[in-house]
Scaffold this motif. Structure first.
Motif, PDB file in Angstrom:
ATOM      1  N   PHE A  88     -42.589  43.851 -44.979  1.00 50.27           N
ATOM      2  CA  PHE A  88     -41.901  44.096 -46.242  1.00 50.27           C
ATOM      3  C   PHE A  88     -41.016  45.330 -46.085  1.00 50.27           C
ATOM      4  N   LEU A  89     -39.800  45.272 -46.654  1.00 47.84           N
ATOM      5  CA  LEU A  89     -38.891  46.408 -46.599  1.00 47.84           C
ATOM      6  C   LEU A  89     -38.362  46.741 -47.986  1.00 47.84           C
ATOM      7  N   VAL A  90     -38.215  48.045 -48.241  1.00 44.56           N
ATOM      8  CA  VAL A  90     -37.571  48.531 -49.456  1.00 44.56           C
ATOM      9  C   VAL A  90     -36.349  49.319 -49.004  1.00 44.56           C
ATOM     10  N   VAL A  91     -35.192  48.946 -49.573  1.00 43.20           N
ATOM     11  CA  VAL A  91     -33.916  49.568 -49.219  1.00 43.20           C
ATOM     12  C   VAL A  91     -33.301  50.106 -50.515  1.00 43.20           C
ATOM     13  N   THR A  92     -32.752  51.348 -50.463  1.00 47.45           N
ATOM     14  CA  THR A  92     -32.054  51.896 -51.630  1.00 47.45           C
ATOM     15  C   THR A  92     -30.708  52.467 -51.198  1.00 47.45           C
ATOM     16  N   ARG A 125     -29.415  51.384 -56.828  1.00 57.60           N
ATOM     17  CA  ARG A 125     -29.645  49.998 -56.424  1.00 57.60           C
ATOM     18  C   ARG A 125     -30.888  49.938 -55.545  1.00 57.60           C
ATOM     19  N   LEU A 126     -31.531  48.776 -55.605  1.00 58.19           N
ATOM     20  CA  LEU A 126     -32.781  48.552 -54.888  1.00 58.19           C
ATOM     21  C   LEU A 126     -32.713  47.164 -54.271  1.00 58.19           C
ATOM     22  N   VAL A 127     -33.109  47.065 -53.011  1.00 58.95           N
ATOM     23  CA  VAL A 127     -33.193  45.767 -52.335  1.00 58.95           C
ATOM     24  C   VAL A 127     -34.604  45.636 -51.779  1.00 58.95           C
ATOM     25  N   LEU A 128     -35.240  44.493 -52.060  1.00 63.72           N
ATOM     26  CA  LEU A 128     -36.542  44.164 -51.482  1.00 63.72           C
ATOM     27  C   LEU A 128     -36.315  43.049 -50.476  1.00 63.72           C
ATOM     28  N   ALA A 129     -36.912  43.177 -49.305  1.00 65.32           N
ATOM     29  CA  ALA A 129     -36.726  42.169 -48.263  1.00 65.32           C
ATOM     30  C   ALA A 129     -38.047  41.890 -47.570  1.00 65.32           C
ATOM     31  N   VAL A 130     -38.161  40.678 -47.046  1.00 65.98           N
ATOM     32  CA  VAL A 130     -39.292  40.316 -46.188  1.00 65.98           C
ATOM     33  C   VAL A 130     -38.721  39.662 -44.937  1.00 65.98           C
ATOM     34  N   LYS A 131     -39.288  40.035 -43.808  1.00 67.48           N
ATOM     35  CA  LYS A 131     -38.860  39.418 -42.551  1.00 67.48           C
ATOM     36  C   LYS A 131     -40.080  38.905 -41.813  1.00 67.48           C
TER      37      LYS A 131
END
Length: 151
Positions: A88-92, A125-131
């Motif tokens: 899981f990744l959190v990007v701002t 801004r916030l981006v949630l990602a899963v890889k």
């Protein structure tokens, strides 16, 4: 006292959800449900709030006000029957450029949910990602359980 807002009370930014399928099957974003459209489940518990995402995917949000933290519990949905493995990744965009502010260890099916608290100071801004992690994207049904913004 801290005020909280569930992330699913915000709408994702237009065109921000993207799933990049390994094969031909594209998965939807589950808002307050898993990627199959069912109840979010992990570690024998049901969760009413959260996001269901399949690896590899991401979703973005424009934050409507300043928030101090993002909190959630990270898990693979029980519908994966013990399989699946993701990061899981959190990007701002704090500081004027996007950067990864949190990356989880590999979360596997049957792992207990991992609680996180991520600093959002300055983020608009916030981006949630899963890889995917171990075996391509097989059964990579990731859940952001009780994902919430803390003022």
């Amino acid at each position: 006292t801290d005020k909280l807002r569930y992330l699913t009370d915000l709408k994702p930014a237009a065109e921000s959800y993207r799933h990049t399928p390994l094969l031909d099957l594209a998965w939807p974003l589950g808002e307050d449900e898993n990627v199959l459209g069912g109840t979010l489940r992990a570690d024998g518990k049901l969760y009413l709030r959260g996001l269901g995402m399949h690896a590899s995917s991401r979703v973005g949000y424009a934050l409507d006000k300043p928030y101090r933290r993002l909190e959630a519990e990270l898990a693979i949905d029980e519908s994966a029957e013990g399989r699946g493995s993701v990061t899981f990744l959190v990007v701002t965009d704090a500081g004027g450029k996007y950067s990864i502010v949190y990356e989880s260890p590999v979360i596997r099916g049957r792992n207990a949910p991992l609680p996180i608290s991520v600093d959002l100071t300055g983020a608009k801004r916030l981006v949630l990602a899963v890889k995917s992690a171990d075996r391509g994207t097989e059964m990579d049904r990731a859940n952001w359980l009780n994902v919430r913004l803390i003022e």
